[in-house]
Design a protein around this motif. Structure first.
Motif, PDB file in Angstrom:
ATOM      1  N   MET A 253       0.839  -1.206   0.000  1.00 59.68           N
ATOM      2  CA  MET A 253       0.000   0.000   0.000  1.00 59.68           C
ATOM      3  C   MET A 253       0.873   1.255   0.000  1.00 59.68           C
ATOM      4  SD  MET A 253      -2.929  -1.082   2.771  1.00 59.68           S
ATOM      5  CE  MET A 253      -3.778   0.485   2.569  1.00 59.68           C
ATOM      6  N   THR A 254       0.412   2.265  -0.699  1.00 50.81           N
ATOM      7  CA  THR A 254       1.132   3.527  -0.770  1.00 50.81           C
ATOM      8  C   THR A 254       0.163   4.675  -0.521  1.00 50.81           C
ATOM      9  OG1 THR A 254       0.774   3.680  -3.168  1.00 50.81           O
ATOM     10  CG2 THR A 254       2.804   2.599  -2.417  1.00 50.81           C
ATOM     11  N   MET A 255       0.715   5.877  -0.388  1.00 45.75           N
ATOM     12  CA  MET A 255      -0.123   7.051  -0.245  1.00 45.75           C
ATOM     13  C   MET A 255      -0.900   7.306  -1.532  1.00 45.75           C
ATOM     14  SD  MET A 255       0.222   8.270   2.827  1.00 45.75           S
ATOM     15  CE  MET A 255      -0.373   9.972   2.687  1.00 45.75           C
ATOM     16  N   PRO A 256      -2.054   7.981  -1.461  1.00 45.98           N
ATOM     17  CA  PRO A 256      -2.837   8.273  -2.668  1.00 45.98           C
ATOM     18  C   PRO A 256      -2.022   9.094  -3.678  1.00 45.98           C
ATOM     19  CG  PRO A 256      -4.144   8.650  -0.704  1.00 45.98           C
ATOM     20  CD  PRO A 256      -2.740   8.416  -0.239  1.00 45.98           C
ATOM     21  N   PRO A 257      -2.354   8.995  -4.956  1.00 40.38           N
ATOM     22  CA  PRO A 257      -1.588   9.715  -5.977  1.00 40.38           C
ATOM     23  C   PRO A 257      -1.906  11.200  -6.060  1.00 40.38           C
ATOM     24  CG  PRO A 257      -3.369   8.479  -7.004  1.00 40.38           C
ATOM     25  CD  PRO A 257      -3.367   8.100  -5.554  1.00 40.38           C
ATOM     26  N   ARG A 258      -2.957  11.641  -5.387  1.00 40.20           N
ATOM     27  CA  ARG A 258      -3.355  13.052  -5.477  1.00 40.20           C
ATOM     28  C   ARG A 258      -4.087  13.476  -4.211  1.00 40.20           C
ATOM     29  NH1 ARG A 258      -6.343   9.997  -8.824  1.00 40.20           N
ATOM     30  NH2 ARG A 258      -4.950  10.524 -10.553  1.00 40.20           N
ATOM     31  N   LEU A 259      -4.306  14.766  -4.083  1.00 41.14           N
ATOM     32  CA  LEU A 259      -5.074  15.283  -2.961  1.00 41.14           C
ATOM     33  C   LEU A 259      -6.560  15.034  -3.169  1.00 41.14           C
ATOM     34  CD1 LEU A 259      -3.375  18.774  -2.401  1.00 41.14           C
ATOM     35  CD2 LEU A 259      -2.949  16.652  -1.150  1.00 41.14           C
ATOM     36  N   ALA A 260      -7.299  15.000  -2.078  1.00 44.97           N
ATOM     37  CA  ALA A 260      -8.760  14.898  -2.119  1.00 44.97           C
ATOM     38  C   ALA A 260      -9.337  16.116  -1.413  1.00 44.97           C
ATOM     39  CB  ALA A 260      -9.234  13.612  -1.439  1.00 44.97           C
ATOM     40  N   VAL A 261     -10.521  16.511  -1.819  1.00 42.58           N
ATOM     41  CA  VAL A 261     -11.174  17.668  -1.218  1.00 42.58           C
ATOM     42  C   VAL A 261     -12.016  17.225  -0.032  1.00 42.58           C
ATOM     43  CG1 VAL A 261     -13.233  17.558  -2.684  1.00 42.58           C
ATOM     44  CG2 VAL A 261     -12.496  19.765  -1.730  1.00 42.58           C
ATOM     45  N   VAL A 262     -12.080  18.063   0.988  1.00 44.46           N
ATOM     46  CA  VAL A 262     -12.981  17.809   2.109  1.00 44.46           C
ATOM     47  C   VAL A 262     -14.380  18.211   1.654  1.00 44.46           C
ATOM     48  CG1 VAL A 262     -13.573  18.374   4.493  1.00 44.46           C
ATOM     49  CG2 VAL A 262     -11.170  18.222   3.797  1.00 44.46           C
ATOM     50  N   GLY A 263     -15.205  17.216   1.396  1.00 40.82           N
ATOM     51  CA  GLY A 263     -16.548  17.461   0.876  1.00 40.82           C
ATOM     52  C   GLY A 263     -17.622  17.208   1.917  1.00 40.82           C
ATOM     53  N   ASP A 264     -18.840  17.045   1.435  1.00 39.13           N
ATOM     54  CA  ASP A 264     -19.979  16.872   2.332  1.00 39.13           C
ATOM     55  C   ASP A 264     -19.877  15.594   3.162  1.00 39.13           C
ATOM     56  OD1 ASP A 264     -21.062  19.214   1.381  1.00 39.13           O
ATOM     57  OD2 ASP A 264     -22.356  18.230  -0.100  1.00 39.13           O
ATOM     58  N   LEU A 265     -19.242  14.550   2.620  1.00 38.79           N
ATOM     59  CA  LEU A 265     -19.108  13.305   3.364  1.00 38.79           C
ATOM     60  C   LEU A 265     -18.078  13.411   4.480  1.00 38.79           C
ATOM     61  CD1 LEU A 265     -19.231  10.626   0.496  1.00 38.79           C
ATOM     62  CD2 LEU A 265     -21.042  11.235   2.113  1.00 38.79           C
TER      63      LEU A 265
ATOM     64  N   ASP B  92     -18.238  26.624   4.147  1.00 39.27           N
ATOM     65  CA  ASP B  92     -17.656  27.261   2.979  1.00 39.27           C
ATOM     66  C   ASP B  92     -16.137  27.161   2.939  1.00 39.27           C
ATOM     67  OD1 ASP B  92     -17.153  28.924   5.102  1.00 39.27           O
ATOM     68  OD2 ASP B  92     -17.756  30.772   4.095  1.00 39.27           O
ATOM     69  N   ALA B  93     -15.538  26.415   3.871  1.00 34.45           N
ATOM     70  CA  ALA B  93     -14.082  26.262   3.884  1.00 34.45           C
ATOM     71  C   ALA B  93     -13.639  25.366   2.726  1.00 34.45           C
ATOM     72  CB  ALA B  93     -13.620  25.679   5.205  1.00 34.45           C
ATOM     73  N   THR B  94     -12.579  25.763   2.057  1.00 39.59           N
ATOM     74  CA  THR B  94     -12.001  24.964   0.977  1.00 39.59           C
ATOM     75  C   THR B  94     -10.741  24.300   1.503  1.00 39.59           C
ATOM     76  OG1 THR B  94     -12.840  26.488  -0.710  1.00 39.59           O
ATOM     77  CG2 THR B  94     -11.071  24.987  -1.357  1.00 39.59           C
ATOM     78  N   CYS B  95     -10.771  22.982   1.657  1.00 43.28           N
ATOM     79  CA  CYS B  95      -9.651  22.255   2.242  1.00 43.28           C
ATOM     80  C   CYS B  95      -9.380  20.970   1.462  1.00 43.28           C
ATOM     81  CB  CYS B  95      -9.928  21.909   3.706  1.00 43.28           C
ATOM     82  SG  CYS B  95     -10.030  23.332   4.815  1.00 43.28           S
ATOM     83  N   TYR B  96      -8.084  20.622   1.399  1.00 47.87           N
ATOM     84  CA  TYR B  96      -7.645  19.413   0.723  1.00 47.87           C
ATOM     85  C   TYR B  96      -6.805  18.575   1.687  1.00 47.87           C
ATOM     86  CZ  TYR B  96      -8.993  21.807  -3.593  1.00 47.87           C
ATOM     87  OH  TYR B  96      -9.697  22.475  -4.569  1.00 47.87           O
ATOM     88  N   PHE B  97      -6.824  17.265   1.483  1.00 46.88           N
ATOM     89  CA  PHE B  97      -6.015  16.375   2.309  1.00 46.88           C
ATOM     90  C   PHE B  97      -5.413  15.286   1.425  1.00 46.88           C
ATOM     91  CE2 PHE B  97     -10.203  14.480   2.134  1.00 46.88           C
ATOM     92  CZ  PHE B  97      -9.975  13.114   2.069  1.00 46.88           C
ATOM     93  N   TRP B  98      -4.312  14.709   1.915  1.00 45.87           N
ATOM     94  CA  TRP B  98      -3.625  13.671   1.155  1.00 45.87           C
ATOM     95  C   TRP B  98      -4.083  12.274   1.593  1.00 45.87           C
ATOM     96  CZ3 TRP B  98       2.450  12.885   1.058  1.00 45.87           C
ATOM     97  CH2 TRP B  98       2.769  11.986   0.027  1.00 45.87           C
TER      98      TRP B  98
END
Length: 230
Positions: A1-13, A24-30
């Protein structure tokens, strides 16, 4: 297993897991970090994210010890990842982005103060070969323990009241066109809210985007059970 290839957005889930985070915060996580008590004893070996974050957060009193090299390797791995996630040349030239590390809980005068986020961002600039505008100007007083070390977590207001802004490093007279806030872990969102509030007061109207190495997740205790018809 490795880290994801890209960032993901913090969405409604994801947002309900971080209850202080505004809608309304715009946030990304790895990656997604699972607290040790939910890993069946595997702790840092539970996932690549757990291992990466654990090494990245090694405390300063480990400097000079055999395991210190893992912290340096984690800083480098994270820098390599974030150097590729964004088009830094465009962000620098077109949007005048400025990078602000969210400070650790310790005061700068404390020997345990850890500049890991600044070191990582400096390495990102080197990897991207862009003269990024990094402003290390935020500091907490040290009144509160790190979020991962206590269940009694401070509110955004409490953190804000213990947060200071260094004008020399922050350059309030030179507002950026875009602010990237960086932290290692998104837990409740309190640290992000406190620091974003401070920067919004210094640089009114400038968009703020959160970047996190990982977000904390807590597994659903009923996930392994089949639905029960009542």
């Amino acid at each position: 297993m490795t880290m994801p290839p890209r960032l993901a957005v913090v969405g409604d889930l994801e947002r309900p897991d971080h209850f202080h985070l505004p809608k309304d915060a715009t946030c990304y996580f790895w990656g997604e970090y699972t607290p040790y008590e939910h890993t069946n004893g595997k702790k840092w070996n539970f996932s690549p994210t757990n291992q990466l974050v654990s090494n990245f957060k090694k405390k300063m009193d480990r400097r000079g010890q055999a395991d210190w090299r893992y912290k340096r390797a984690a800083i480098n791995e994270i820098a390599v990842g974030f150097s590729k996630f964004w088009k830094w040349g465009n962000l620098h030239e077109q949007y005048r982005v400025a990078l602000f590390p969210i400070p650790p809980s310790k005061a700068r005068s404390d020997p345990m103060f850890d500049p890991r986020m600044l070191e990582m961002l400096t390495a990102v600039a080197g990897r991207a070969q862009v003269n990024l505008d990094i402003r290390d100007c935020l500091t907490f007083s040290g009144a509160y323990a790190a979020s991962h070390e206590t269940d009694d977590r401070p509110t955004p207001d409490e953190l804000y009241n213990e947060l200071s802004f260094d004008n020399a490093a922050g350059r309030p007279g030179d507002p950026p066109g875009l602010i990237f806030l960086f932290d290692d872990m998104l837990t409740t969102g309190a640290h992000y809210v406190a620091t974003a509030r401070k920067l919004a007061q210094v640089f009114p109207g400038v968009q703020i985007v959160g970047n996190f190495i990982a977000r904390r997740i807590v597994p659903n205790p009923f996930a392994e059970f089949d639905d029960i018809d009542l």
